[in-house]
Design a protein around this motif. Structure first.
Motif, PDB file in Angstrom:
ATOM      1  N   PRO A 156       0.810  -1.433   0.005  1.00 41.42           N
ATOM      2  CA  PRO A 156       0.040   0.064  -0.037  1.00 41.42           C
ATOM      3  C   PRO A 156       0.780   1.338  -0.107  1.00 41.42           C
ATOM      4  N   TYR A 157       2.273   1.230   0.449  1.00 38.92           N
ATOM      5  CA  TYR A 157       2.930   2.325   0.350  1.00 38.92           C
ATOM      6  C   TYR A 157       3.914   2.639  -0.902  1.00 38.92           C
ATOM      7  N   LEU A 158       3.688   1.747  -1.929  1.00 34.83           N
ATOM      8  CA  LEU A 158       4.433   1.898  -3.146  1.00 34.83           C
ATOM      9  C   LEU A 158       3.812   2.797  -4.176  1.00 34.83           C
ATOM     10  N   GLY A 159       2.823   3.444  -3.974  1.00 32.73           N
ATOM     11  CA  GLY A 159       2.350   4.355  -5.100  1.00 32.73           C
ATOM     12  C   GLY A 159       1.657   3.599  -6.271  1.00 32.73           C
ATOM     13  N   GLN A 160       1.297   2.555  -6.037  1.00 32.81           N
ATOM     14  CA  GLN A 160       0.289   1.655  -6.936  1.00 32.81           C
ATOM     15  C   GLN A 160      -1.219   2.083  -6.944  1.00 32.81           C
ATOM     16  N   PRO A 161      -1.940   1.680  -8.102  1.00 31.25           N
ATOM     17  CA  PRO A 161      -3.254   1.936  -8.021  1.00 31.25           C
ATOM     18  C   PRO A 161      -4.143   1.428  -7.150  1.00 31.25           C
ATOM     19  N   LYS A 162      -4.769   2.174  -6.091  1.00 36.27           N
ATOM     20  CA  LYS A 162      -5.613   1.689  -5.008  1.00 36.27           C
ATOM     21  C   LYS A 162      -6.567   0.751  -5.493  1.00 36.27           C
ATOM     22  N   GLU A 163      -7.061   0.814  -6.347  1.00 33.43           N
ATOM     23  CA  GLU A 163      -8.346  -0.286  -6.913  1.00 33.43           C
ATOM     24  C   GLU A 163      -7.737  -1.645  -7.187  1.00 33.43           C
ATOM     25  N   ILE A 164      -6.384  -1.934  -7.274  1.00 33.82           N
ATOM     26  CA  ILE A 164      -6.195  -3.420  -7.583  1.00 33.82           C
ATOM     27  C   ILE A 164      -5.095  -3.839  -6.275  1.00 33.82           C
ATOM     28  N   LEU A 165      -5.095  -3.108  -5.361  1.00 28.21           N
ATOM     29  CA  LEU A 165      -4.071  -3.562  -4.427  1.00 28.21           C
ATOM     30  C   LEU A 165      -4.779  -4.990  -3.507  1.00 28.21           C
ATOM     31  N   ASN A 166      -5.971  -4.958  -3.172  1.00 25.75           N
ATOM     32  CA  ASN A 166      -6.517  -6.079  -2.339  1.00 25.75           C
ATOM     33  C   ASN A 166      -6.335  -7.575  -3.389  1.00 25.75           C
ATOM     34  N   GLU A 167      -6.843  -7.319  -4.697  1.00 23.57           N
ATOM     35  CA  GLU A 167      -6.602  -8.319  -5.466  1.00 23.57           C
ATOM     36  C   GLU A 167      -5.181  -8.716  -5.629  1.00 23.57           C
ATOM     37  N   THR A 168      -4.254  -7.748  -5.821  1.00 22.18           N
ATOM     38  CA  THR A 168      -2.774  -8.007  -5.806  1.00 22.18           C
ATOM     39  C   THR A 168      -2.216  -8.777  -4.863  1.00 22.18           C
ATOM     40  N   ILE A 169      -2.546  -8.404  -3.564  1.00 23.50           N
ATOM     41  CA  ILE A 169      -1.997  -8.963  -2.415  1.00 23.50           C
ATOM     42  C   ILE A 169      -2.369 -10.400  -2.040  1.00 23.50           C
ATOM     43  N   SER A 170      -3.991 -10.614  -2.334  1.00 23.55           N
ATOM     44  CA  SER A 170      -4.533 -11.979  -2.277  1.00 23.55           C
ATOM     45  C   SER A 170      -3.986 -12.972  -3.109  1.00 23.55           C
ATOM     46  N   PHE A 171      -3.527 -12.387  -4.272  1.00 20.75           N
ATOM     47  CA  PHE A 171      -2.911 -13.324  -5.656  1.00 20.75           C
ATOM     48  C   PHE A 171      -1.645 -13.703  -4.956  1.00 20.75           C
ATOM     49  N   LEU A 172      -0.951 -12.798  -4.474  1.00 22.04           N
ATOM     50  CA  LEU A 172       0.471 -13.160  -3.915  1.00 22.04           C
ATOM     51  C   LEU A 172       0.761 -13.883  -2.964  1.00 22.04           C
ATOM     52  N   LYS A 173      -0.192 -14.014  -1.887  1.00 23.15           N
ATOM     53  CA  LYS A 173       0.025 -14.717  -0.883  1.00 23.15           C
ATOM     54  C   LYS A 173      -0.196 -16.073  -1.181  1.00 23.15           C
ATOM     55  N   ILE A 174      -1.050 -16.613  -2.077  1.00 26.11           N
ATOM     56  CA  ILE A 174      -1.468 -17.640  -2.492  1.00 26.11           C
ATOM     57  C   ILE A 174      -0.252 -18.378  -3.133  1.00 26.11           C
ATOM     58  N   ILE A 175      -0.204 -17.488  -4.333  1.00 24.72           N
ATOM     59  CA  ILE A 175       1.344 -18.024  -5.065  1.00 24.72           C
ATOM     60  C   ILE A 175       2.467 -18.334  -4.421  1.00 24.72           C
ATOM     61  N   ALA A 176       2.808 -17.532  -3.058  1.00 19.80           N
ATOM     62  CA  ALA A 176       3.946 -17.583  -2.562  1.00 19.80           C
ATOM     63  C   ALA A 176       4.190 -18.967  -1.796  1.00 19.80           C
ATOM     64  N   ILE A 177       3.052 -19.938  -1.643  1.00 19.53           N
ATOM     65  CA  ILE A 177       3.266 -21.090  -1.053  1.00 19.53           C
ATOM     66  C   ILE A 177       3.640 -22.085  -1.971  1.00 19.53           C
ATOM     67  N   SER A 178       3.731 -21.581  -3.180  1.00 24.66           N
ATOM     68  CA  SER A 178       4.280 -22.555  -4.493  1.00 24.66           C
ATOM     69  C   SER A 178       5.855 -22.660  -4.547  1.00 24.66           C
ATOM     70  N   PHE A 179       6.371 -21.472  -3.405  1.00 20.78           N
ATOM     71  CA  PHE A 179       7.932 -21.592  -3.608  1.00 20.78           C
ATOM     72  C   PHE A 179       8.358 -22.944  -3.027  1.00 20.78           C
ATOM     73  N   ILE A 180       7.761 -23.492  -2.243  1.00 16.07           N
ATOM     74  CA  ILE A 180       8.301 -24.836  -1.557  1.00 16.07           C
ATOM     75  C   ILE A 180       8.458 -25.977  -2.503  1.00 16.07           C
ATOM     76  N   PRO A 181       7.336 -26.348  -3.294  1.00 17.74           N
ATOM     77  CA  PRO A 181       7.229 -27.086  -4.073  1.00 17.74           C
ATOM     78  C   PRO A 181       8.110 -27.016  -5.277  1.00 17.74           C
ATOM     79  N   TRP A 182       7.851 -25.876  -5.741  1.00 23.43           N
ATOM     80  CA  TRP A 182       8.795 -25.369  -6.850  1.00 23.43           C
ATOM     81  C   TRP A 182      10.455 -25.399  -6.627  1.00 23.43           C
TER      82      TRP A 182
END
Length: 412
Positions: free
Chosen positions: A80-106
């Motif tokens: 939220p502090y990186l100056g990105q469009p506010k209307e996409i922040l929630n979707e961006t963060i939710s997407f990131l938290k899920i694919i971050a789990i794939s670090f381990i199998p990958w």
């Protein structure tokens, strides 16, 4: 497939993937040490040492993947502090938290993939990655559209399908590699004690892995940070930027197949001290890379008006911006492919420190500042001019480095 959800979804996934790949690329760079060392070990048929390197790589990547997951999760609170469009922040963060789990199998999959590549066994990872990609596409369609009693999940559904496909990649390669006789020579040497890290082997992997990881981090960071620069230019520019990133990533990743071949084949000849043959191998792979990337460049140039419609349908303004970006990207396809292949050749020679500094100079000193300055003058197209400039300088300097080393070896 995300593009059909509109520019907001495309922009949010662009930001999430930018953060994800900045972090994962360092781990993937460290994994390249396994293929380089394995190629040398296989040429000398040192099966016991190969088993030890494999075990150490497995432990390193497991701990590294958990650490990377922690960093990504923490980064989601900085967004939220990186100056990105506010209307996409929630979707961006939710997407990131899920694919971050794939670090381990990958990351665990990467150990098996790099080890098998070092043994010149590329079919297992080829089968597994294409199978998981097909499953990913099917699950994307199901989760995006709410088929078979599944709810419509939008871009979050794509995050879940990505995670599932990467778990399948790991399971698949475990099953396939077990069937190969060449692998059994190393598996039969496995001992439980090899899973306890020893300084000698840890140092051998990290001596190649850390500089390789940093090189890839500098390069990937330039492209990922360019997404944040695009975000400051507006959602339409960011969406168009994501289209071109997806496009050039596809051609670059295809050229990394030649890069992997360069690492293994040159690593074999380097271990056997057959320097004349080494030069022939290097010249052949560079020529193949040149032809392949020339074809890609030509296709980008002539079909730049049509390509964006594969990604997004109902936003003519985004298409026009993407078209201009693709035109610029077409001119540096040769630089992009060749610098990756030369880097693979240098890894085979176990020369990684100077290339790391070349990468830092090309991307952090040249590409990013140029992209920032040009974006303020001419918008999204300026970002790609800056990136292209960095790639071209990187390719030139890496080629000079490769020529110096191989000619010195041949003169011996």
């Amino acid at each position: 497939m995300i593009g059909f959800l509109g520019k907001n979804a495309l922009a949010s996934v662009s930001l999430a993937n930018s953060v994800f790949f900045i972090i994962v690329i360092f781990g993937l760079g460290i994994s390249t040490a396994i293929s380089s060392l394995t190629a040398s070990i296989d040429a000398k048929q040192e099966y016991k040492k190969g088993a030890i390197i494999f075990c150490h790589g497995l432990i390193i990547n497991l701990f590294l993947s958990i650490f990377m997951y922690g960093i990504t999760y923490a980064f989601s609170y900085i967004f939220p502090y990186l100056g990105q469009p506010k209307e996409i922040l929630n979707e961006t963060i939710s997407f990131l938290k899920i694919i971050a789990i794939s670090f381990i199998p990958w990351m665990i999959f990467e150990v098996f993939r790099k080890f098998s590549e070092g043994l010149s066994l590329v079919i297992p990872s080829l089968i597994v990655t294409w199978t998981s990609a097909l499953i990913n596409i099917i699950l994307n369609y199901i989760f995006l559209n709410g088929i078979c009693s599944f709810p419509k999940l939008g871009s979050i559904g794509v995050a879940y399908s990505t995670l599932i496909s990467r778990i399948i990649m790991l399971i698949g390669i475990l099953i396939l590699l077990y069937r190969y006789k060449k692998i059994s020579y190393y598996y039969n040497c496995l001992r439980f004690k090899y899973f306890f890290l020893k300084k000698k082997y840890l140092k051998e992997i990290l001596k190649i892995g850390i500089p390789s990881g940093l090189h890839m981090l500098f390069e990937m960071s330039a492209f990922s940070i360019s997404s944040f620069i695009s975000g400051r230019c507006g959602i339409k520019v960011l969406a168009a930027h994501q289209i071109v990133i997806s496009l050039v990533s596809s051609t670059f990743l295809l050229s990394t197949g030649l890069s992997a071949a360069a690492t293994v084949r040159i690593g074999n000849q380097f271990a056997l001290k057959n320097y004349s043959e080494l030069r022939k191998v290097g010249t052949s792979i560079l020529f193949m890379g040149f032809i392949f990337m020339l074809i890609c460049s030509t296709l980008f140039f002539f079909f730049r008006k049509n390509i964006p419609y594969f990604y997004i349908k109902n936003d003519h303004e985004v298409v026009l911006i993407a078209e201009k970006m693709i035109l610029i990207a077409s001119f540096f396809q040769l630089s992009d492919g060749l610098q990756g292949i030369i880097l693979g050749a240098l890894r085979g020679l176990q020369d990684v420190h100077i290339p790391m500094w070349i990468s830092f100079f090309s991307y952090c000193i040249i590409a990013l500042p140029s992209a920032w300055l040009f974006s303020m003058k001419i918008g999204g197209q300026g970002i790609w001019i800056g990136l292209g400039l960095g790639l071209t300088i990187s390719a030139m300097l890496l080629f000079i480095r490769y020529e110096i080393i191989t000619k010195n070896l041949q003169n011996k």
